[in-house]
Design a protein around this motif. Structure first.
Motif, PDB file in Angstrom:
ATOM      1  N   ARG A  97       0.830  -1.212   0.000  1.00  0.00           N
ATOM      2  CA  ARG A  97       0.000   0.000   0.000  1.00  0.00           C
ATOM      3  C   ARG A  97       0.863   1.260   0.000  1.00  0.00           C
ATOM      4  N   ARG A  98       1.989   1.203   0.749  1.00  0.00           N
ATOM      5  CA  ARG A  98       2.897   2.349   0.771  1.00  0.00           C
ATOM      6  C   ARG A  98       3.443   2.632  -0.624  1.00  0.00           C
ATOM      7  N   LYS A  99       3.813   1.550  -1.337  1.00  0.00           N
ATOM      8  CA  LYS A  99       4.337   1.677  -2.698  1.00  0.00           C
ATOM      9  C   LYS A  99       3.274   2.293  -3.620  1.00  0.00           C
ATOM     10  N   LYS A 100       2.030   1.832  -3.447  1.00  0.00           N
ATOM     11  CA  LYS A 100       0.930   2.347  -4.269  1.00  0.00           C
ATOM     12  C   LYS A 100       0.709   3.834  -3.995  1.00  0.00           C
ATOM     13  N   ARG A 101       0.715   4.207  -2.697  1.00  0.00           N
ATOM     14  CA  ARG A 101       0.543   5.615  -2.337  1.00  0.00           C
ATOM     15  C   ARG A 101       1.671   6.476  -2.905  1.00  0.00           C
ATOM     16  N   GLN A 102       2.906   5.945  -2.836  1.00  0.00           N
ATOM     17  CA  GLN A 102       4.065   6.678  -3.352  1.00  0.00           C
ATOM     18  C   GLN A 102       3.926   6.901  -4.864  1.00  0.00           C
ATOM     19  N   LYS A 103       3.470   5.849  -5.563  1.00  0.00           N
ATOM     20  CA  LYS A 103       3.282   5.955  -7.016  1.00  0.00           C
ATOM     21  C   LYS A 103       2.260   7.051  -7.340  1.00  0.00           C
ATOM     22  N   LEU A 104       1.129   7.030  -6.619  1.00  0.00           N
ATOM     23  CA  LEU A 104       0.095   8.040  -6.848  1.00  0.00           C
ATOM     24  C   LEU A 104       0.629   9.448  -6.570  1.00  0.00           C
TER      25      LEU A 104
END
Length: 200
Positions: free
Chosen positions: A126-133
């Motif tokens: 989820r952290r990776k996804k948030r960072q991507k966004l």
């Protein structure tokens, strides 16, 4: 003598009459206990210690009265044997229960570790996804600002009539500055000539 001793003794403090309260449920009983404790907060409260877990008596290191299969055994030997057997069975049951408990504890710890690693993986994902966004938003914002800047530059060039020349914006600004500087020098020189002619 008895009268003098009774005269020296201070009088007992009179207790206040308390109404008899019969608790109807566990909550009321707990409330009464708490009220009784809070009447005298200086009094020490006895806190019971945790009961130690039962463990069987360890087997003797040296058995003195070894029973044999001789025919001269008395009538009490059977009871001695029965007690020894019961103690041994208790010891074996205790060992089995402890082994089962250790096994369950080990399984629980493994399950905890597995759940922890799964939660950490999910969090990382989820952290990776948030960072991507976040990066995507920043990139979109940057692109928007660049487009706005390009539009402003093209508008400025169109107003000045330089839209045909492919000169960059910085060169245009520097040429405008040069023109302003030239005009300032010209004005100062005109002003200087006017003031000198007035003085003369």
């Amino acid at each position: 003598m008895a009268s003098s001793a009774s005269a020296v003794r201070p009088p007992r403090p009179k207790k206040e009459p308390q109404a008899l309260v019969i608790p109807k449920n566990a909550a009321e009983e707990q409330k009464l206990k708490l009220e009784r404790l809070m009447k005298n907060p200086d009094k020490a409260v006895p806190i019971p210690e945790k009961m130690s877990e039962w463990a069987p008596r360890p087997p003797p290191e040296f058995v003195r009265d070894v029973m044999g299969s001789s025919a001269g055994a008395g009538s009490g030997e059977f009871h001695v044997y029965r007690h020894l057997r019961r103690r041994e069975y208790q010891r074996q049951d205790y060992m089995d229960a402890m082994a089962e408990k250790q096994k369950l504890d080990a399984e629980f710890q493994k399950r905890l570790e597995r759940n922890k690693t799964t939660a950490e993986e999910q969090t990382a994902k989820r952290r990776k996804k948030r960072q991507k966004l976040k990066e995507k938003k920043l990139l979109a914002k940057k692109m928007k600002l660049e487009q706005k800047k390009q539009r402003e530059d093209s508008c400025f060039q169109n107003r000045l009539g330089w839209h045909l020349s492919p000169t960059p914006f910085t060169e245009v600004v520097s040429s405008i500055c040069d023109m302003v500087e030239f005009m300032c020098h010209l004005l100062f020189s005109i002003w200087g000539s006017l003031t000198s002619s007035v003085i003369l």
